[in-house]
Design a protein around this motif. Structure first.
Motif, PDB file in Angstrom:
ATOM      1  N   TYR A 125      25.648 -27.052  14.056  1.00 63.70           N
ATOM      2  CA  TYR A 125      25.235 -25.861  14.809  1.00 63.70           C
ATOM      3  C   TYR A 125      24.552 -24.836  13.912  1.00 63.70           C
ATOM      4  O   TYR A 125      25.035 -24.502  12.832  1.00 63.70           O
ATOM      5  CB  TYR A 125      26.447 -25.219  15.486  1.00 63.70           C
ATOM      6  N   GLN A 126      23.417 -24.349  14.364  1.00 61.60           N
ATOM      7  CA  GLN A 126      22.706 -23.244  13.731  1.00 61.60           C
ATOM      8  C   GLN A 126      22.453 -22.179  14.796  1.00 61.60           C
ATOM      9  O   GLN A 126      22.180 -22.510  15.950  1.00 61.60           O
ATOM     10  CB  GLN A 126      21.367 -23.711  13.146  1.00 61.60           C
ATOM     11  N   THR A 127      22.537 -20.926  14.408  1.00 61.53           N
ATOM     12  CA  THR A 127      22.296 -19.853  15.375  1.00 61.53           C
ATOM     13  C   THR A 127      20.858 -19.903  15.860  1.00 61.53           C
ATOM     14  O   THR A 127      19.928 -19.825  15.052  1.00 61.53           O
ATOM     15  CB  THR A 127      22.565 -18.480  14.740  1.00 61.53           C
ATOM     16  N   ALA A 136      18.834 -27.546  17.006  1.00 61.32           N
ATOM     17  CA  ALA A 136      18.376 -28.918  16.782  1.00 61.32           C
ATOM     18  C   ALA A 136      19.570 -29.810  16.457  1.00 61.32           C
ATOM     19  O   ALA A 136      20.480 -29.412  15.735  1.00 61.32           O
ATOM     20  CB  ALA A 136      17.368 -28.949  15.634  1.00 61.32           C
ATOM     21  N   GLY A 137      19.554 -31.014  17.005  1.00 57.92           N
ATOM     22  CA  GLY A 137      20.620 -31.971  16.735  1.00 57.92           C
ATOM     23  C   GLY A 137      21.772 -31.920  17.713  1.00 57.92           C
ATOM     24  O   GLY A 137      22.668 -32.762  17.655  1.00 57.92           O
ATOM     25  N   LEU A 138      21.763 -30.930  18.607  1.00 55.66           N
ATOM     26  CA  LEU A 138      22.834 -30.798  19.594  1.00 55.66           C
ATOM     27  C   LEU A 138      22.244 -30.676  20.993  1.00 55.66           C
ATOM     28  O   LEU A 138      21.182 -30.078  21.176  1.00 55.66           O
ATOM     29  CB  LEU A 138      23.687 -29.555  19.312  1.00 55.66           C
ATOM     30  N   SER A 139      22.953 -31.225  21.956  1.00 52.54           N
ATOM     31  CA  SER A 139      22.568 -31.015  23.343  1.00 52.54           C
ATOM     32  C   SER A 139      23.078 -29.650  23.793  1.00 52.54           C
ATOM     33  O   SER A 139      23.879 -29.008  23.102  1.00 52.54           O
ATOM     34  CB  SER A 139      23.168 -32.110  24.232  1.00 52.54           C
ATOM     35  N   VAL A 140      22.634 -29.217  24.951  1.00 51.46           N
ATOM     36  CA  VAL A 140      23.114 -27.943  25.495  1.00 51.46           C
ATOM     37  C   VAL A 140      24.626 -27.995  25.696  1.00 51.46           C
ATOM     38  O   VAL A 140      25.346 -27.046  25.370  1.00 51.46           O
ATOM     39  CB  VAL A 140      22.404 -27.625  26.833  1.00 51.46           C
ATOM     40  N   GLN A 142      26.830 -29.893  24.107  1.00 47.97           N
ATOM     41  CA  GLN A 142      27.506 -29.881  22.806  1.00 47.97           C
ATOM     42  C   GLN A 142      27.494 -28.492  22.188  1.00 47.97           C
ATOM     43  O   GLN A 142      28.489 -28.038  21.618  1.00 47.97           O
ATOM     44  CB  GLN A 142      26.836 -30.883  21.866  1.00 47.97           C
ATOM     45  N   SER A 143      26.364 -27.813  22.302  1.00 51.38           N
ATOM     46  CA  SER A 143      26.244 -26.463  21.747  1.00 51.38           C
ATOM     47  C   SER A 143      27.231 -25.509  22.413  1.00 51.38           C
ATOM     48  O   SER A 143      27.915 -24.723  21.742  1.00 51.38           O
ATOM     49  CB  SER A 143      24.813 -25.954  21.919  1.00 51.38           C
ATOM     50  N   GLU A 144      27.322 -25.581  23.729  1.00 53.33           N
ATOM     51  CA  GLU A 144      28.249 -24.709  24.453  1.00 53.33           C
ATOM     52  C   GLU A 144      29.700 -25.102  24.186  1.00 53.33           C
ATOM     53  O   GLU A 144      30.590 -24.249  24.198  1.00 53.33           O
ATOM     54  CB  GLU A 144      27.947 -24.764  25.951  1.00 53.33           C
ATOM     55  N   ARG A 145      29.929 -26.371  23.923  1.00 51.82           N
ATOM     56  CA  ARG A 145      31.281 -26.825  23.574  1.00 51.82           C
ATOM     57  C   ARG A 145      31.714 -26.202  22.246  1.00 51.82           C
ATOM     58  O   ARG A 145      32.868 -25.820  22.070  1.00 51.82           O
ATOM     59  CB  ARG A 145      31.288 -28.349  23.483  1.00 51.82           C
ATOM     60  N   VAL A 146      30.777 -26.090  21.322  1.00 53.22           N
ATOM     61  CA  VAL A 146      31.071 -25.496  20.013  1.00 53.22           C
ATOM     62  C   VAL A 146      31.275 -23.991  20.115  1.00 53.22           C
ATOM     63  O   VAL A 146      32.178 -23.429  19.498  1.00 53.22           O
ATOM     64  CB  VAL A 146      29.937 -25.813  19.012  1.00 53.22           C
ATOM     65  N   THR A 147      30.443 -23.336  20.892  1.00 54.25           N
ATOM     66  CA  THR A 147      30.431 -21.870  20.894  1.00 54.25           C
ATOM     67  C   THR A 147      31.205 -21.229  22.035  1.00 54.25           C
ATOM     68  O   THR A 147      31.591 -20.067  21.939  1.00 54.25           O
ATOM     69  CB  THR A 147      28.984 -21.350  20.979  1.00 54.25           C
ATOM     70  N   GLY A 148      31.400 -21.976  23.131  1.00 56.56           N
ATOM     71  CA  GLY A 148      31.962 -21.334  24.312  1.00 56.56           C
ATOM     72  C   GLY A 148      30.955 -20.433  24.981  1.00 56.56           C
ATOM     73  O   GLY A 148      31.320 -19.448  25.622  1.00 56.56           O
TER      74      GLY A 148
END
Length: 240
Positions: A125-127, A136-140, A142-148
């Motif tokens: 994850y990158q901001t 880059a490298g994450l789906s939407v 996955q990104s939301e799973r990481v950040t909430g």
């Protein structure tokens, strides 16, 4: 529902009021608990966990990973975010022996795989620019799973990544699991380095000569993941 609504009104805006974290977790993990009970429990678990003292969080966090592979995916994200947040707060510099032993207990299990996969996604994850978009490298998803759904930034993100690396090291996972994680970490650009402290890379002829020296060094070859970072830096690097 009226009782819960009353509790929310009384408690939500008063973080000094503690909630029975361990009792809530016990109810959540009981096999007899219904889906609706677990749905309510996880909401209050999140609230209760945030109100614990730092030392309590560090001690309890590894326990939340036990049986995480059998938890509904939506709840998984909430629990994993809680754990990784604590890892950033408590383990950015080191992991004490007690916590290391707990994290190591899930190595080699499906729980360990779920956790390591979430760690990998967090490392990737990158901001996003202006906090909008998907890294880059994450789906939407996955990104939301990481950040909430709230972008992670600056020192908070760096601390979580450093904590993850310390915990992953303590877990002694199989090489095929940690290799992509370390590779992603070695390529991370999230470090906050002041402009006046940033060092420009040496010129290409020196990098080529250094590459030859490193190739003959057993110690350098074993300094993973810096070995890979060095090789790519010597060949392709434009930044130090």
């Amino acid at each position: 529902m009226e009782i819960l609504s009353h509790i929310n009104k009384r408690v939500k805006q008063r973080p000094e009021i503690s909630l029975p974290m361990l009792d809530l977790w016990r109810i959540y993990t009981e096999s007899t608990s219904s889906t609706i009970v677990r749905n309510f429990c996880v909401v209050y678990i999140e609230m209760a966990f945030e109100r614990l003292l730092r030392e309590e969080k560090g001690s309890i966090a590894p326990d939340l990973l036990i049986n995480i592979s059998n938890v509904p995916e939506q709840h998984q994200g909430i629990i994993l975010r809680l754990v990784v947040k604590v890892i950033g707060e408590c383990n950015a510099h080191k992991v004490d022996d007690a916590a290391a032993s707990k994290y190591q207990s899930i190595s080699g299990s499906n729980d360990g795989l779920v956790f390591s996969d979430f760690c990998f996604q967090t490392i990737l994850y990158q901001t996003p620019p202006q906090g909008i978009g998907c890294p880059a490298g994450l789906s939407v998803v996955q990104s939301e799973r990481v950040t909430g759904k709230l972008p992670l930034k600056g020192d908070t993100l760096v601390s979580r990544k450093l904590g993850i690396l310390n915990v992953i090291e303590a877990m002694q996972l199989a090489p095929e699991i940690v290799y992509p994680l370390y590779l992603a970490a070695a390529s991370d650009s999230a470090e906050n380095i002041p402009a006046e402290q940033k060092v420009d890379p040496a010129h290409s002829s020196l990098r080529v000569r250094l590459m030859g020296v490193f190739c003959r060094s057993i110690a350098a070859a074993n300094a993973f993941p810096y070995t890979l970072q060095c090789i790519f830096g010597c060949i392709y690097g434009t930044f130090s």
